[in-house]
Design a protein around this motif. Structure first.
Motif, mmCIF file in Angstrom:
data_model
loop_
_atom_site.group_PDB
_atom_site.id
_atom_site.type_symbol
_atom_site.label_atom_id
_atom_site.label_comp_id
_atom_site.label_asym_id
_atom_site.label_seq_id
_atom_site.Cartn_x
_atom_site.Cartn_y
_atom_site.Cartn_z
ATOM 1 N N SER A 122 3.443 96.756 104.727
ATOM 2 C CA SER A 122 3.067 96.223 105.805
ATOM 3 C C SER A 122 2.945 94.636 105.725
ATOM 4 O O SER A 122 3.259 93.900 106.475
ATOM 5 C CB SER A 122 1.793 96.720 106.420
ATOM 6 O OG SER A 122 1.546 96.164 107.534
ATOM 7 N N GLU B 1 5.954 92.856 105.256
ATOM 8 C CA GLU B 1 6.715 92.664 106.427
ATOM 9 C C GLU B 1 6.502 91.208 107.232
ATOM 10 O O GLU B 1 7.155 90.643 107.541
ATOM 11 C CB GLU B 1 6.757 93.815 107.365
ATOM 12 C CG GLU B 1 7.368 95.041 106.946
ATOM 13 C CD GLU B 1 7.130 96.203 108.142
ATOM 14 O OE1 GLU B 1 6.642 95.921 109.004
ATOM 15 O OE2 GLU B 1 7.756 97.366 107.981
ATOM 16 N N LYS C 80 12.180 93.125 109.357
ATOM 17 C CA LYS C 80 11.644 94.493 110.183
ATOM 18 C C LYS C 80 11.568 95.620 109.083
ATOM 19 O O LYS C 80 11.818 95.594 107.899
ATOM 20 C CB LYS C 80 12.996 94.858 110.936
ATOM 21 C CG LYS C 80 13.575 93.422 111.919
ATOM 22 C CD LYS C 80 14.588 93.927 112.493
ATOM 23 C CE LYS C 80 15.175 92.986 113.536
ATOM 24 N NZ LYS C 80 16.510 93.197 114.000
ATOM 25 N N SER C 81 10.986 96.761 109.726
ATOM 26 C CA SER C 81 10.687 97.933 108.885
ATOM 27 C C SER C 81 12.000 98.613 108.533
ATOM 28 O O SER C 81 12.019 99.360 107.577
ATOM 29 C CB SER C 81 10.119 99.027 109.836
ATOM 30 O OG SER C 81 8.709 98.538 110.274
ATOM 31 N N THR D 11 12.359 96.586 105.008
ATOM 32 C CA THR D 11 11.489 96.960 103.872
ATOM 33 C C THR D 11 11.558 98.693 103.765
ATOM 34 O O THR D 11 11.422 98.959 102.473
ATOM 35 C CB THR D 11 10.025 96.917 104.412
ATOM 36 O OG1 THR D 11 10.045 97.820 105.785
ATOM 37 C CG2 THR D 11 9.481 95.342 104.833
ATOM 38 N N SER E 287 13.302 85.750 104.857
ATOM 39 C CA SER E 287 13.777 87.019 104.493
ATOM 40 C C SER E 287 14.924 87.120 103.279
ATOM 41 O O SER E 287 15.281 88.171 103.136
ATOM 42 C CB SER E 287 14.215 87.347 105.859
ATOM 43 O OG SER E 287 15.550 86.743 106.284
ATOM 44 N N ALA F 145 9.002 90.812 112.900
ATOM 45 C CA ALA F 145 8.258 92.063 112.758
ATOM 46 C C ALA F 145 7.928 92.645 114.096
ATOM 47 O O ALA F 145 7.899 91.787 115.059
ATOM 48 C CB ALA F 145 7.193 91.850 111.693
#
Length: 613
Positions: A15, A18, A24-25, A28, A110, A544
């Motif tokens: 978390s 992120e 984004k999930s 990850t 990122s 996110a």
């Protein structure tokens, strides 16, 4: 140590990573799966050549790679610069605000995705000998009926690593992310902009893993008394039509040319393949929940990231460890044969399947959020944070600073609530003159109404289902992992003795390929699909997720759990149906560098084992 880094620190830091690196999930989830990609690529070769090699020295190599992977995983912290809060800009409603130019600097964060993936690949390289050759080394050194007990204890100790990782990571997340730079901030952990020092734990793993290299190197190839223990073992390998004559050749397996034949013989073992497929479906959901359970708790019950991670670890780790130990104890205590061991695993999976519906009964409704789940006093439209009451405030959706209004509705930020003034000396800060917050009808004093229109922070959750969820989910984890040790024991028993390491390598390869690699990715995509409000920066680039739809998330996770549990039960049952025990006069051989000890099975013990079935 691999468990601390991979299943503990990585999961608890997801978390934070992120938010810090604007991922984004789904991305990850890819980071989490990278460990398994490396494991998948190497497991067959490591298990095949390591079977006849010096297993403790392979474990020394494992420690080196785990430490190196942990070090690499922490590197983005030292190259990404200081974390910028950006709170002053978005604090209140300003009718005139300097325009923010669209730059690509924020999105470049990122790019650290590739360093995280490299770190996970190195960790996977180190974990491969640990879980394949390490398990075979334990099975070499103890008797048949004690093997399941020691394997269960060993697997439970591997779960102790994630427990340490969760607890350690949870404590480190209470420290500010740039603590190493001597930075101090005015915000507290309850502020959604807070990010913890996720990276410190990985540096600790790096140092500790490298201290184990020399001790592993000192172990002998075989522990004293191993040959005598092997002399008392009875083969329970599944008998199929494709029995391999190469198994009688003591030189088989020493050359790379033997690898395709050995793998082909293993793939023809239908019982082995069914057991492996049952573990892959189970691994998919266990890895997915291990990665995203803290996020689920955080969003469902309105808790902080660190406390959610601690709660998740408090349920996952003891439940998994207890399940592994109980599974090994039961199999060892009742001296179960291969077939009875598979039946016990099937019954445990059935109970876990029934309990997996906890997500439906423990779900929580979202708190009303203006512009997302609730309108602005009847104005504006859902899905749009901008309404007539804040249209002149020039608010940005990339700064999430929630506050709870006196009307019981949560607002994305003071700006979107239309708040013009604040009292920042109070903790938490309070806001007033908020054009979007409705006035309550009860009579209050002038002083109270002046300073209490809204308070910084999320509205307190009214959901009381957290104890029920944690209790039932704890039982689900126990019964899920209670089947783990029996399945591993069954795999070691249903294959030829000399193919045990290769069998474990094949199992872990398919388990990663079909289970733990797609698991976090599938869960990440699923959770992303339940997002109700995304972080969108000045350039219109999606980052996110800020707010999730709790009900939709709960139903989606239940759907994944039910499908995977049904697959687990089906393949486990099919393995029981197909299993054919060996004839009475089956031999088991133990081979080391210079000696081959061949023993004849004791008919009375095997007949007794057959009667138990």
């Amino acid at each position: 140590m691999a468990g601390i880094a991979v299943n503990g620190l990585v999961n608890i830091s997801i978390s934070t990573i992120e938010k810090r690196y604007e991922m984004k999930s789904t991305l990850t989830g890819l980071i989490s799966s990278s460990y398994d990609i490396s494991f998948c690529l190497l497991s067959l070769f490591v298990s095949f050549f390591g079977e006849r090699g010096h297993k403790p020295r392979w474990l020394a190599f494992s420690s080196f790679m785990i430490g190196l992977g942990a070090l690499v995983f922490s590197l983005p912290q030292f190259f990404s610069g200081e974390y910028k809060l950006g709170s002053v800009f978005e604090d209140t409603c300003l009718t005139t605000r300097n325009s923010t130019s669209c730059t690509s600097s924020s999105s470049s964060l990122s790019n650290y995705l590739y360093i995280f993936i490299l770190g996970q690949l190195l960790l996977g390289t180190g974990g491969t000998p640990l879980y394949t050759l390490g398990t075979a080394f334990i099975d070499d050194s103890v008797s048949t009926h004690k093997s399941s007990l020691y394997i269960g204890i060993g697997y439970s100790m591997s779960i102790l690593g994630p427990a340490i990782g969760y607890v350690l990571g949870g404590q480190l997340l209470t420290m500010y992310i740039d603590v190493g730079m001597g930075q101090s901030v005015a915000i507290t952990e309850s502020d959604p902009r807070w990010l913890g020092a996720w990276w410190i734990g990985f540096l600790m793993c790096w140092l500790f893993a490298w201290t184990l290299i020399i001790p592993f190197s000192w172990f002998p190839k075989h522990l004293p008394g191993t040959a005598k223990i092997q002399a008392g073992k009875i083969s329970q390998a599944h008998q199929n039509k494709s029995g391999s004559i190469q198994e009688a050749d003591e030189n088989f397996g020493k050359s790379i040319k033997d690898f395709p034949v050995a793998l082909k013989n293993l793939m023809r073992n239908t019982v082995f393949m069914c057991l492996v497929l049952s573990t892959t479906s189970e691994a998919l959901i266990t890895t997915g929940f291990a990665t995203f359970l803290p996020k689920f708790i955080e969003n469902q019950f309105g808790l902080s990231s660190s406390f959610s991670a601690i709660l998740g670890g408090a349920v996952l780790i003891p439940g998994a460890a207890l399940g592994q130990i109980l599974g090994g104890v039961v199999v060892s205590k009742f001296k179960m044969t291969c077939k009875n061991t598979m039946k016990f695993a099937l019954s445990s999976s059935g109970v876990a399947f029934v309990l997996s519906s906890v997500f439906i009964y423990a779900k929580c409704e979202n708190h009303p959020v203006a512009g997302v789940f609730e309108s602005y006093n009847g104005t504006g439209k859902l899905g749009d944070l901008t309404a007539p009451c804040n249209a002149n405030c020039s608010c940005l959706q990339s700064y999430f600073y929630p506050l709870c209004g006196r009307d019981g509705i949560q607002y994305f930020s003071p700006c979107f609530a239309g708040c013009v003034n604040s009292v920042s000396t109070r903790q938490p800060p309070v806001y007033y003159n908020c054009s979007c917050i409705g006035k309550k009808t009860e009579i209050v004093s002038a002083a109270e109404s002046f300073v209490s229109e809204a308070t910084a922070g999320k509205c307190e959750s009214q959901c009381t289902n957290l104890p029920i969820f944690l209790g039932v989910f704890f039982l689900t984890i126990i019964f899920t992992f209670m089947a783990g040790t029996p399945i591993t024991t069954s795999i070691l028993r249903c294959v030829n003795y000399r193919q045990r390491s290769l069998a474990l390598g094949t199992q872990f390869m398919l388990l990663r390929l079909l289970g733990t690699i797609p698991g976090p990715i599938i869960f990440g995509i699923t959770i992303d699909s339940t997002c109700a409000l995304w972080d969108i920066n000045e350039c219109g680039i999606k980052g996110a997720c800020w707010i999730y739809d709790n009900i939709k998330m709960a139903y989606m996770l239940v759907a994944i759990s039910v499908v995977c549990k049904i697959m687990t039960i089906f393949f486990n049952g099919l393995a029981i149906f197909l299993y054919k025990p060996p004839p009475v006069d089956t031999n088991v051989s133990f081979q080391n560098q210079n000696t081959v000890v061949t023993t004849v099975s004791e008919e009375n013990d095997l007949n007794k084992a057959r009667n138990e079935e």
